[in-house]
Design an enzyme around this catalytic site. Structure first.
Site, mmCIF file in Angstrom:
data_model
loop_
_atom_site.group_PDB
_atom_site.id
_atom_site.type_symbol
_atom_site.label_atom_id
_atom_site.label_comp_id
_atom_site.label_asym_id
_atom_site.label_seq_id
_atom_site.Cartn_x
_atom_site.Cartn_y
_atom_site.Cartn_z
ATOM 1 N N GLU A 1 0.803 -1.219 0.000
ATOM 2 C CA GLU A 1 0.000 0.000 0.000
ATOM 3 C C GLU A 1 0.838 1.272 0.000
ATOM 4 O OE1 GLU A 1 -2.537 -0.581 3.359
ATOM 5 O OE2 GLU A 1 -4.044 -1.668 2.197
ATOM 6 N N GLU B 1 6.996 -21.786 8.315
ATOM 7 C CA GLU B 1 7.371 -20.949 9.452
ATOM 8 C C GLU B 1 8.466 -21.585 10.303
ATOM 9 O OE1 GLU B 1 4.474 -21.828 13.147
ATOM 10 O OE2 GLU B 1 3.538 -20.736 11.508
#
Length: 310
Positions: free
Chosen positions: A93, A124
């Site tokens: 963004e 992970e």
């Protein structure tokens, strides 16, 4: 927990508040829908105060990141699962909002782009991958790397932060447990302790909200420090769609008091630069001079305005 639970489970629950059972909602599945909504809203109400407890650490991180970005460094987010997605979201963004080059604020998620929409099993836990991803980005002194992990002990993130710090980068750890391993591994620890989730262990809830709030602060306030705003107006946005074209015009109107037609004409004369359009009117200079002054002052509108007033 029943006494029959293994000791190691008790140890994990005692250590990680994000994994504890919230005893207030032991009958969660029996509540009415309205009470469920109220319960979740009540839990979320505690997130902002928990973030506020980290004001000093967040401010320290913003100043350090800003200083490095002014010298050309990058802001890099890295995480796994929901934290990784939040980092990618925040990074994606920045270009339309602040006019940044896409490679200046970067989001990295364990397991790569596939992991944005699909769980990548074991990603992970792959510490070696965290090291490789940092190496692939050629992280160096001058860059800032923010590791994000609700538990604060995700191997992928811990390894990435350790490797970035070894390379001389400034590092931040954003976690949701007190005295987290991630915070200890980083230069600055932002441990936002939101407590056990409404739904036990679902850290996309309060923990995710807390992480999003912190990332909002790190990126937005860094951009303020980099001169990407004028007052509280976003003056470096890229007008890549009709909404942003209209916002550009409104921003020029709000900053200068000109009408919509004048704002549109001025923006066209300066190639769409909101900063330059504002400078034309407030500094009483030509479009060409406005663009040149901004270039001379590294895009800082107030500095360019001061120069125009001399």
């Amino acid at each position: 927990m029943a006494d029959a639970d293994p000791p190691e489970l008790h140890a994990v629950l005692a250590e990680l508040s994000t994994e504890r059972v919230n005893d207030r909602y032991a009958d969660l599945d029996l509540l009415s829908t309205r009470n469920l909504v109220s319960a979740m809203n009540a839990e979320d109400a505690g997130v902002a105060p928990a973030v506020a407890e980290n004001t000093d650490a967040i401010a320290t991180a913003v100043d350090a990141i800003s200083e490095r970005m002014l010298r050309g460094g990058r802001l890099i987010y890295i995480g796994a699962g929901t934290p990784g997605r939040l980092g990618v979201l925040d990074a994606s963004e920045a270009p339309p909002t602040f006019g940044t080059d896409p490679d200046r604020i970067v989001g990295v998620i364990a397991g790569g782009r596939t992991a944005l929409v699909t769980a990548v099993e074991g990603a992970e836990d792959d510490g070696a991958a965290g090291i490789r991803d940092v190496a692939d980005l050629d992280v160096r002194e001058g860059d800032s790397l923010v590791g994000i992990s609700a538990s604060g002990r995700t191997p992928y993130v811990l390894s990435a932060v350790a490797e970035a710090r070894r390379r001389g980068a400034f590092t931040v750890g954003v976690a949701c447990n007190a005295a987290s391993d991630l915070g200890a591994a980083a230069d600055v620890a932002i441990d936002v302790v939101v407590g056990p989730e409404l739904l036990t262990g679902s850290t996309r809830l309060k923990a995710g909200t807390a992480q999003k709030m912190v990332l909002n602060m790190l990126s937005t306030l860094t951009m303020v420090r980099l001169g990407k705003t004028y007052g509280n107006l976003m003056v470096d946005l890229k007008a890549s769609n009709e909404k942003l074209v209209a916002r550009s015009e409104r921003t020029v109107m709000l900053a200068t008091g000109v009408d919509a037609a004048t704002a549109a004409r001025t923006l066209a004369a300066v190639g769409g630069s909101v900063k330059a359009a504002i400078l034309v009117h407030l500094g009483d200079v030509t479009p060409e001079t406005a663009v040149a002054l901004l270039g001379e002052h590294d895009g800082f509108l107030r500095r360019a305005l001061a120069e125009a007033a001399r």
